[in-house]
Design a protein around this motif. Structure first.
Motif, PDB file in Angstrom:
ATOM      1  N   GLY A  45      -0.064  17.391  70.395  1.00 14.50           N
ATOM      2  CA  GLY A  45      -0.015  17.417  71.851  1.00 14.50           C
ATOM      3  C   GLY A  45       1.253  16.772  72.350  1.00 14.50           C
ATOM      4  N   GLY A  47       3.837  17.524  74.272  1.00 18.22           N
ATOM      5  CA  GLY A  47       4.410  17.597  75.610  1.00 18.22           C
ATOM      6  C   GLY A  47       5.921  17.747  75.552  1.00 18.22           C
ATOM      7  N   ASP A  66       2.034  21.763  70.931  1.00 10.84           N
ATOM      8  CA  ASP A  66       1.456  21.618  72.261  1.00 10.84           C
ATOM      9  C   ASP A  66       0.983  22.978  72.750  1.00 10.84           C
ATOM     10  OD1 ASP A  66       1.617  19.201  74.492  1.00 10.84           O
ATOM     11  OD2 ASP A  66       1.491  21.195  75.410  1.00 10.84           O
ATOM     12  N   LEU A 112      -3.287  12.491  73.823  1.00  9.47           N
ATOM     13  CA  LEU A 112      -3.864  13.842  73.805  1.00  9.47           C
ATOM     14  C   LEU A 112      -5.384  13.817  73.839  1.00  9.47           C
ATOM     15  CD1 LEU A 112      -3.859  16.950  73.294  1.00  9.47           C
ATOM     16  CD2 LEU A 112      -3.829  16.410  70.851  1.00  9.47           C
TER      17      LEU A 112
END
Length: 216
Positions: A45, A47, A66, A112
């Protein structure tokens, strides 16, 4: 939440999501400084991937995954601009991704876990376990229950220690769960309990830092 809209600047957070602080979360930066992270690394996750980029700048090989194609495009562009060949990025569903079996020596979840739907947690923990090498270490930095007021309508799925232990311990051997902080640039209109601030004026919100491992 529509994560791709958030990274396009089209959500209530306006131009920049509050979890984007321009650097790795301090709790995780301390782990890196202490030598607790080993290559290869999975940034789950990721980003905009400041964690991945910081690791790559220190010589680690890291893969960021992601759900948001917009975030992945931004992370890829940032790596290219900085000349960081050790960082690669993939747009995929972290709860069911495949193709990396037994690859990663460290898995890092930087805020996350609490963003996942409750029904996605088990698949996610299984997926990163499958991608981890024997002996791999798993770190999760997640909002603790009470970080947000109970009456806030749209908020992350905060956890209790027991809840975190039950979900992760089904597949991983848990070494420690300790109180921690998530540093965030929260908009002023978001109603929050009183929080301490760091030296950059960011809210220090209640969290847990979990450390676990995959048996060798």
């Amino acid at each position: 939440m529509d994560w791709d809209s958030a990274y396009r600047g089209e959500s209530d957070f306006a131009a920049e999501p509050p979890w984007n602080i321009g650097e790795p979360q301090p709790e995780l930066a301390a782990l890196i400084d202490a030598g607790r992270v080993r290559s290869e690394v999975l940034d789950a996750g990721c980003g905009h991937a400041e964690l991945s980029l910081a690791l790559a700048a220190q010589g680690y090989t890291v893969t960021g995954i992601d759900l948001s194609p917009t975030a992945i495009a931004a992370a890829t562009a940032a790596a290219q601009e900085r000349g960081l060949t050790g960082a690669t990025f993939l747009a995929a569903d972290i709860t069911s991704f495949t193709g990396f079996d037994g690859r990663f020596s460290t898995v890092i979840d930087s805020t996350l876990f609490h963003s996942l739907p409750l029904e996605g947690r088990d698949g996610y923990v299984q997926a990163v376990h499958r991608a981890a090498a024997p002996g791999a270490t798993y770190f999760i930095l997640v909002f603790a229950r009470g970080a947000f007021p109970a009456d806030v309508e749209q908020k992350p799925n905060e956890v209790t220690e027991d809840e975190l232990r039950d979900v992760v311990g089904k597949y991983w051997d848990i070494d420690e769960i300790r109180p921690a902080f998530i540093h965030a640039k929260m908009p002023g209109e978001v109603p929050l309990p009183p929080h301490a601030r760091d030296d950059k004026g960011r809210a220090k919100m209640s969290a847990f830092l979990l450390t676990a491992h995959k048996p060798s």
